[in-house]
Design an enzyme around this catalytic site. Structure first.
Site, mmCIF file in Angstrom:
data_model
loop_
_atom_site.group_PDB
_atom_site.id
_atom_site.type_symbol
_atom_site.label_atom_id
_atom_site.label_comp_id
_atom_site.label_asym_id
_atom_site.label_seq_id
_atom_site.Cartn_x
_atom_site.Cartn_y
_atom_site.Cartn_z
ATOM 1 N N GLY A 115 23.682 -2.250 -21.475
ATOM 2 C CA GLY A 115 22.852 -3.185 -21.852
ATOM 3 C C GLY A 115 21.245 -2.806 -22.278
ATOM 4 O O GLY A 115 21.182 -1.413 -22.523
ATOM 5 N N PRO A 117 17.309 -1.373 -21.369
ATOM 6 C CA PRO A 117 16.657 -0.838 -20.554
ATOM 7 C C PRO A 117 15.876 -1.526 -19.518
ATOM 8 O O PRO A 117 15.833 -1.317 -18.133
ATOM 9 C CB PRO A 117 15.580 0.065 -21.180
ATOM 10 C CG PRO A 117 15.959 0.189 -22.642
ATOM 11 C CD PRO A 117 16.849 -0.908 -22.786
ATOM 12 N N ARG A 118 15.513 -2.666 -19.729
ATOM 13 C CA ARG A 118 14.806 -3.572 -18.716
ATOM 14 C C ARG A 118 15.868 -4.184 -17.742
ATOM 15 O O ARG A 118 15.473 -4.033 -16.560
ATOM 16 C CB ARG A 118 14.114 -4.984 -19.487
ATOM 17 C CG ARG A 118 13.453 -5.908 -18.510
ATOM 18 C CD ARG A 118 13.196 -7.341 -19.242
ATOM 19 N NE ARG A 118 14.331 -7.914 -19.887
ATOM 20 C CZ ARG A 118 15.281 -8.634 -19.124
ATOM 21 N NH1 ARG A 118 14.913 -8.782 -17.813
ATOM 22 N NH2 ARG A 118 16.055 -9.444 -19.904
ATOM 23 N N VAL A 119 17.061 -4.496 -17.994
ATOM 24 C CA VAL A 119 18.082 -5.116 -17.303
ATOM 25 C C VAL A 119 18.512 -3.918 -16.472
ATOM 26 O O VAL A 119 18.979 -3.755 -15.261
ATOM 27 C CB VAL A 119 19.019 -5.793 -17.916
ATOM 28 C CG1 VAL A 119 20.112 -6.167 -16.979
ATOM 29 C CG2 VAL A 119 18.631 -7.119 -18.555
ATOM 30 N N GLY A 120 18.641 -2.477 -17.339
ATOM 31 C CA GLY A 120 19.129 -1.196 -16.601
ATOM 32 C C GLY A 120 18.298 -1.074 -15.428
ATOM 33 O O GLY A 120 18.961 -0.640 -14.344
ATOM 34 N N GLU A 137 24.188 2.651 -19.701
ATOM 35 C CA GLU A 137 24.095 3.086 -21.289
ATOM 36 C C GLU A 137 23.234 2.047 -21.766
ATOM 37 O O GLU A 137 23.553 0.982 -22.006
ATOM 38 C CB GLU A 137 25.711 2.648 -21.701
ATOM 39 C CG GLU A 137 26.666 3.659 -20.942
ATOM 40 C CD GLU A 137 26.571 5.072 -21.796
ATOM 41 O OE1 GLU A 137 25.833 5.221 -22.724
ATOM 42 O OE2 GLU A 137 27.094 6.044 -21.188
ATOM 43 N N CYS A 171 23.849 -0.500 -30.728
ATOM 44 C CA CYS A 171 22.853 0.363 -30.001
ATOM 45 C C CYS A 171 22.580 1.669 -30.729
ATOM 46 O O CYS A 171 21.347 2.262 -30.488
ATOM 47 C CB CYS A 171 23.401 0.518 -28.569
ATOM 48 S SG CYS A 171 24.934 1.634 -28.745
HETATM 49 P P1 NAD Z 1 21.349 -7.188 -21.601
HETATM 50 O O1 NAD Z 1 20.806 -6.074 -20.840
HETATM 51 O O2 NAD Z 1 20.628 -8.362 -21.827
HETATM 52 O O3 NAD Z 1 22.842 -7.926 -20.970
HETATM 53 C C1 NAD Z 1 23.745 -6.813 -20.639
HETATM 54 C C2 NAD Z 1 24.667 -7.357 -19.368
HETATM 55 O O4 NAD Z 1 23.599 -7.655 -18.452
HETATM 56 C C3 NAD Z 1 25.111 -8.963 -19.572
HETATM 57 O O5 NAD Z 1 26.576 -8.825 -19.031
HETATM 58 C C4 NAD Z 1 24.230 -9.776 -19.073
HETATM 59 O O6 NAD Z 1 24.837 -10.953 -18.581
HETATM 60 C C5 NAD Z 1 23.513 -8.721 -17.554
HETATM 61 N N1 NAD Z 1 22.395 -9.241 -17.432
HETATM 62 C C6 NAD Z 1 21.316 -9.643 -18.210
HETATM 63 N N2 NAD Z 1 20.230 -10.096 -17.471
HETATM 64 C C7 NAD Z 1 20.493 -9.700 -16.230
HETATM 65 C C8 NAD Z 1 19.772 -9.782 -14.811
HETATM 66 N N3 NAD Z 1 18.583 -9.979 -14.836
HETATM 67 N N4 NAD Z 1 20.542 -9.384 -13.897
HETATM 68 C C9 NAD Z 1 21.756 -8.865 -13.703
HETATM 69 N N5 NAD Z 1 22.703 -8.840 -15.092
HETATM 70 C C10 NAD Z 1 21.802 -9.047 -15.933
HETATM 71 O O7 NAD Z 1 21.720 -6.585 -22.868
HETATM 72 P P2 NAD Z 1 22.517 -7.344 -24.232
HETATM 73 O O8 NAD Z 1 21.436 -8.063 -24.672
HETATM 74 O O9 NAD Z 1 23.884 -8.125 -23.973
HETATM 75 O O10 NAD Z 1 23.014 -6.042 -25.085
HETATM 76 C C11 NAD Z 1 21.894 -5.433 -26.198
HETATM 77 C C12 NAD Z 1 21.329 -4.222 -25.438
HETATM 78 O O11 NAD Z 1 22.360 -3.298 -25.097
HETATM 79 C C13 NAD Z 1 20.410 -3.332 -26.320
HETATM 80 O O12 NAD Z 1 19.325 -2.758 -25.881
HETATM 81 C C14 NAD Z 1 21.644 -2.368 -26.975
HETATM 82 O O13 NAD Z 1 20.759 -1.432 -27.367
HETATM 83 C C15 NAD Z 1 22.082 -1.984 -25.489
HETATM 84 N N6 NAD Z 1 23.458 -1.345 -25.933
HETATM 85 C C16 NAD Z 1 23.613 -0.189 -25.532
HETATM 86 C C17 NAD Z 1 24.688 0.355 -25.639
HETATM 87 C C18 NAD Z 1 25.082 1.775 -25.065
HETATM 88 O O14 NAD Z 1 26.244 2.171 -25.280
HETATM 89 N N7 NAD Z 1 24.168 2.681 -24.960
HETATM 90 C C19 NAD Z 1 25.753 -0.564 -26.377
HETATM 91 C C20 NAD Z 1 25.609 -1.724 -26.695
HETATM 92 C C21 NAD Z 1 24.499 -2.047 -26.435
#
Ligand code: NAD
Length: 382
Positions: A115, A117-120, A137, A171
């Site tokens: 997902g 980086p902020r959520v990471g 990731e 991504c």
């Molecule tokens: P996201 O971080 O918003 O969401 C990812 C997951 O986290 C979802 O299942 C969501 O329900 C959960 N989530 C969201 N906010 C949360 C919180 N506050 N607490 C707990 N869980 C939470 O990401 P997205 O918008 O779904 O995806 C896009 C991002 O992901 C982009 O930054 C993209 O670059 C990245 N991405 C990375 C890869 C990689 O392999 N490195 C692959 C695809 C996407």
């Protein structure tokens, strides 16, 4: 994974020193236990099941949490997965932010998150409560340097493919092009030709061109376009969440389009004076997930590879390094930590347990290390 499993699982015997010559020393690959895998909305099936294959291969139980945003894929996975996998060991949890926050209060043995980086950071904080190891990731802005000496049409084809695939919602997509003003002028017509070759004069009609996931992302992307002058494309249709393959020039590096990951079908071109300035530009920013460099001169490619840092690197193409499962996939710094794909997935989900099986006899030799430490014993040790 099935074909390679017996080789991956094998105890890895290690070099031994004199003291353990008669013993057995090896690395045992143990499962962590229960792994939580959280996926994003782009590639919503692939980015859940590929890590899950690694987790299962390594012997873990798994809970997968699809993104609530790609709701049809979420429903499909929740419905189908229990038909194929043991329900006691593998579960799907459907959850939005609130429920995921609750879910993360539980103690898992491993968390694998894809997902932004902020959520990471939120995931890592939750994991820290239980000292749970994580793979993150994440995403970011992937630079794409185009050198003056370059087969520009080939470069344009490969950049257009990488940027506009899945309507830019990848991504690892090249996020922006870095080149000289002179190269930019030569690049624009070949980018236009590639877009036309791939998607026709009306990309909106192309069956091979995607749409934006939801209105929120559509509006965010439309606003980002204000960061430069439209050189190619620029058309939008809110009803369909369509954004034409768009190339921007005269981009301000302080505009939001150069501050956040674009994650859509917009390609800004940032001009630099030369290769040195391009390297400085890249190194002044967060370390990207992928870095791309196009040049007919291998020395230029190596300059970029040697003097920058990124999760992955691909010379003279985009995205293709990810298709090779013998290469690890993962970020560095702001683009994440840990790696997977192929055997790397198996290793990520395995605890590498140091194992030494000693001979139960031969106590005379062992006595040397037991107290009391007489002068005679100390002399023996030297
Ligand atoms: P996201 O971080 O918003 O969401 C990812 C997951 O986290 C979802 O299942 C969501 O329900 C959960 N989530 C969201 N906010 C949360 C919180 N506050 N607490 C707990 N869980 C939470 O990401 P997205 O918008 O779904 O995806 C896009 C991002 O992901 C982009 O930054 C993209 O670059 C990245 N991405 C990375 C890869 C990689 O392999 N490195 C692959 C695809 C996407």
């Amino acid at each position: 994974a099935i074909n390679n499993l017996s080789a991956w699982m094998k105890d890895e015997h290690v070099e031994k020193n004199l003291v353990v010559q008669l013993d057995s020393a090896f690395v045992r690959k143990d499962p962590y236990g229960v792994a939580l895998i959280i996926g994003p909305w782009n590639y919503p099936i692939h980015l859940l099941l590929v890590p899950m294959i690694g987790a299962i291969a390594a012997g873990n139980c798994v809970i997968i949490k699809p993104s609530e945003i790609s709701k049809y894929s979420e429903a499909l996975i929740a419905e189908m997965l229990p038909n194929y996998l043991d329900k006691d060991c593998f579960a799907v949890v459907t959850a939005g932010v609130e429920e995921t926050t609750k879910l993360l209060e539980n103690k898992f043995d491993y968390i694998f998150f894809t997902g932004n980086p902020r959520v990471g950071k939120i995931i890592m904080k939750a994991a820290a409560t239980h000292l749970t190891p994580v793979t993150l990731e994440l995403g970011g802005k992937n630079p794409c340097y185009v050198a003056d000496q370059c087969d520009l049409q080939n470069a344009a084809n490969r950049i257009v493919w990488g940027r506009f695939f899945n309507a830019g919602q990848s991504c690892i997509a090249p996020d922006y092009v870095l080149c000289t003003l002179e190269t930019q002028e030569k690049l624009l017509p070949v980018l236009r030709r590639a877009i036309n070759d791939f998607y026709g004069a009306e990309p909106k009609e192309s069956p091979d061109y995607g749409r934006i996931i939801n209105d929120k992302q559509f509006e965010r992307l439309r606003a980002l376009m204000n960061g430069g002058r439209v050189a190619i494309g620029g058309q939008t249709d809110a009803k369909e969440r369509y954004i034409a393959p768009t190339v921007l020039v005269d981009v301000s590096t302080s505009a939001p389009i150069m501050q956040e990951e674009i994650f859509g079908p917009i390609l800004p071109i940032v001009t630099v004076a030369n290769l040195e300035e391009a390297i400085d530009f890249i190194n002044a920013r967060e370390r990207p997930l992928s870095l791309y460099a196009f040049s007919c001169d291998n020395k230029v490619i190596h300059q970029l590879l040697d003097r920058t840092s990124s999760g992955g690197f691909c010379g003279n193409d985009t995205l293709m390094h990810v298709a090779l499962v013998s290469l690890p996939f993962g970020g560095i710094g702001n683009s994440g930590m840990g790696k997977y794909h192929g055997k790397f997935s198996f290793d990520t989900f395995s605890h590498h347990r140091a194992s030494l099986l000693r001979n139960a006899g031969l106590e005379a030799i062992n006595r040397v290390r037991y107290p009391p430490y007489s002068d005679q014993k100390m002399a023996l040790q030297h």
